[in-house]
Design an enzyme around this catalytic site. Structure first.
Site, mmCIF file in Angstrom:
data_model
loop_
_atom_site.group_PDB
_atom_site.id
_atom_site.type_symbol
_atom_site.label_atom_id
_atom_site.label_comp_id
_atom_site.label_asym_id
_atom_site.label_seq_id
_atom_site.Cartn_x
_atom_site.Cartn_y
_atom_site.Cartn_z
ATOM 1 N N HIS A 164 38.316 46.690 49.408
ATOM 2 C CA HIS A 164 37.329 47.476 49.534
ATOM 3 C C HIS A 164 36.220 47.169 50.344
ATOM 4 O O HIS A 164 35.203 47.690 50.448
ATOM 5 C CB HIS A 164 36.776 47.500 47.976
ATOM 6 C CG HIS A 164 36.057 48.840 47.703
ATOM 7 N ND1 HIS A 164 35.091 49.715 48.237
ATOM 8 C CD2 HIS A 164 36.397 49.605 46.569
ATOM 9 C CE1 HIS A 164 35.087 50.910 47.817
ATOM 10 N NE2 HIS A 164 35.905 50.959 46.773
ATOM 11 N N ASP A 172 37.794 54.015 39.372
ATOM 12 C CA ASP A 172 38.118 53.569 40.583
ATOM 13 C C ASP A 172 37.531 52.087 40.468
ATOM 14 O O ASP A 172 36.552 51.831 39.706
ATOM 15 C CB ASP A 172 37.303 53.964 41.881
ATOM 16 C CG ASP A 172 38.073 55.481 42.085
ATOM 17 O OD1 ASP A 172 37.771 55.991 43.243
ATOM 18 O OD2 ASP A 172 39.164 55.724 41.610
ATOM 19 N N ASP A 173 37.863 51.356 41.421
ATOM 20 C CA ASP A 173 37.445 49.861 41.577
ATOM 21 C C ASP A 173 37.847 48.884 40.585
ATOM 22 O O ASP A 173 37.259 47.388 40.615
ATOM 23 C CB ASP A 173 35.795 50.065 41.781
ATOM 24 C CG ASP A 173 35.397 50.895 42.956
ATOM 25 O OD1 ASP A 173 34.237 50.847 43.288
ATOM 26 O OD2 ASP A 173 36.350 51.252 43.684
ATOM 27 N N HIS A 193 33.963 55.003 37.433
ATOM 28 C CA HIS A 193 34.136 53.532 38.001
ATOM 29 C C HIS A 193 34.227 52.620 36.708
ATOM 30 O O HIS A 193 33.197 52.679 35.897
ATOM 31 C CB HIS A 193 33.135 52.941 38.922
ATOM 32 C CG HIS A 193 33.139 53.785 40.281
ATOM 33 N ND1 HIS A 193 32.495 54.927 40.292
ATOM 34 C CD2 HIS A 193 33.817 53.494 41.201
ATOM 35 C CE1 HIS A 193 32.792 55.349 41.576
ATOM 36 N NE2 HIS A 193 33.552 54.584 42.050
HETATM 37 ZN ZN ZN Z 1 35.698 52.755 45.399
#
Ligand code: ZN
Length: 494
Positions: free
Chosen positions: A350, A299-300, A454
């Site tokens: 986000h 993620d991210d 991440h």
């Molecule tokens: Zn996230």
């Protein structure tokens, strides 16, 4: 003396003769009844209509007696006065004559009168109708009178307008008080239909569940009434969540039955089928799920360690899944796709407080990042992971939003994933060895592991090489997520 007597006798005799003659003459005169007669003058007075014919009477005179001139001796008559039959007025005609010192005269009174009403003539109206609201342009009129001549400037025009018919009444009177009137009626009509103009496109299409149709609006105007947008009837409804073709009909009518119509077609399109991800590894991505499978998810990103991570994955010929954001270098998304990984939506910003402020805000954010994904990969994705996961409690400032969104994204055609193995790299640890142990420990005992890491964290990315070697050594297949993969969903907490 005798001479004298004789003279006197002659004188006396002569006088006697004169006396006898005079007596005779007087007696004759009386007996003859001398008189003058003027003949041909009508009795009473005459009235002549103005403009008609008037012929003066033929008048004669004669001298009459009872003894002599019993047949009459014609006399010359002097006439005085004339009648102008074209002009209203009182006229007197006189005749005079004389004979033997005796005068005679006669007169005749003639009135020239106007009892004929004037005549109003209308220039015909050639138009069948006139447009409502326009000033009437009279094609013209005239009034004439036998006595007064042209009296057009004395005509009074009264107008009556009931909105359907215009009535013009013309009245006039001549100098003698004779009146005339005329009337003209003109029908109002409007053959020009109103117009409807649609705002926005006449043909709209979008994916079911991804937008909610809202009427873009319209304008309507009429040549007589002006703006008649408030008269427009709109028929038809759009179910934004159900694919289909919806027709919205707009119609409007003016006061004269002229109609205008417009149509807008809204096509609600079935959302695109999930992208087929081609994997070069031995196991087909769309095939049956293997007994032991690891879905590495990151993620991210993209972030500072994404390229490094891609290199590691490539080295092992292993495919993973990236839930991306709008925060990094978007070209890395293209690389992820090109190297066989799955790309899913995480979030554009986000920013929890904005994303979860409303459904609209959430989908706006989703589609913002999905547009970037399309730019980079050539197609939209239907894979999604909620920021914070579907079980997040950070969204509780908007009660129930996750309950609504988890249903809404599915209805919109997305497949959302949570995870069942956490690496702890979101706060539990910053140690690469600990990340490795968390992941391998979490996988153990599961036939299908969805691992959360991440790729913006270097210490976490650094553990991937060992994790893959461990997995391969333990008989696991690494696969990218597809919409058919296990979703590892959490319980929703808001
Ligand atoms: Zn996230």
């Amino acid at each position: 003396m005798n001479e004298m007597k004789r003279v006197l006798i002659i004188i006396a005799g002569t006088l006697a003769w004169f006396a006898v003659l005079a007596l005779f003459a007087v007696s004759f005169h009386i007996a003859s009844d001398w008189r003058i007669k003027i003949e041909g003058v009508p009795d009473g007075e005459a009235a002549v209509e103005c403009g008609g014919d008037f012929t003066p009477p033929a008048v004669t005179a004669a001298f009459y007696g009872n003894i002599l001139f019993r047949g009459g001796v014609p006399l010359t008559v002097a006439a005085d006065g004339a009648v102008d039959a074209s002009k209203v007025g009182e006229y007197v005609l006189r005749w005079r004559t004389s004979a033997f010192g005796t005068d005679a005269e006669a007169e005749y009174r003639v009135s020239v009168v106007d009892t004929t009403p004037p005549v109003i003539t209308l220039v015909p109206e050639e138009r069948e109708y006139i447009l409502p609201g326009t000033a009437y342009d009279d094609p013209g009129f005239a009034a004439a009178d036998i006595a007064d001549g042209d009296i057009t400037d004395r005509v009074r025009v009264d107008t009556e307008d009931d909105g359907k018919t215009l009535t013009l009444r013309y009245t006039v009177a001549d100098s003698s008080g004779n009146g005339a009137e005329a009337e003209r009626t003109v029908r109002y009509d409007d053959p020009i239909p109103p117009e409807i103009a649609l705002l926005g496109d006449a043909e709209i299409s979008f994916y079911a569940g991804r937008e909610v149709f809202s009427e873009p609006g319209f304008t309507a105007s009429d040549n007589v009434l002006g703006d008649i947008a408030d008269r427009v009837k709109v028929e038809g409804e759009v179910d934004s969540g159900t694919p289909g073709t919806y027709v919205i009909k707009y119609s409007v009518e003016d006061d004269y039955g002229n109609r205008a119509e417009a149509v807008r077609t809204v096509t609600v399109v079935e959302p695109p089928k999930p992208r087929t991800v081609t994997v070069q590894k031995d196991y087909p991505v769309d095939g049956p799920i293997p007994d032991r499978v690891i879905y590495l998810t990151f993620d991210d990103g993209p972030g500072a360690y994404t390229a490094e991570l891609l290199d590691v994955l490539k080295k092992h010929n292993v495919r993973a899944t990236f839930f991306v954001t709008g925060n990094g270098d978007p070209s890395l998304i293209a690389r992820e796709e090109a190297e066989g990984h799955s790309v899913g939506i995480h979030t554009m910003t986000h920013d929890y407080y904005s994303i979860y402020s409303s459904e609209e805000a959430f989908f706006a954010d989703v589609w913002a990042i999905n547009e970037i994904i399309k730019e980079q990969t050539g197609s939209y994705t239907t894979l999604l992971r909620f920021p914070g996961g579907s079980s997040n409690t950070v969204s509780r400032f908007n009660p129930g939003i996750m309950t609504r969104l988890t249903a809404a994204v599915v209805e919109a055609g997305f497949t959302y994933f949570d995870w069942n193995v956490t690496s702890g790299d979101a706060g539990g640890t910053t140690d690469t060895r600990e990340v490795f142990l968390n992941v391998t420990g979490g996988i153990s005992g599961k036939s299908a592991a969805v691992v959360l890491q991440h790729d913006i964290k270097g210490f976490s990315v650094a553990a991937v090489d060992d994790i893959i070697e461990w997995g391969l050594a333990n008989g696991y297949v690494f696969l990218p997520l597809t919409p058919c993969s296990p979703t590892a969903r959490h319980r929703v907490n808001n």
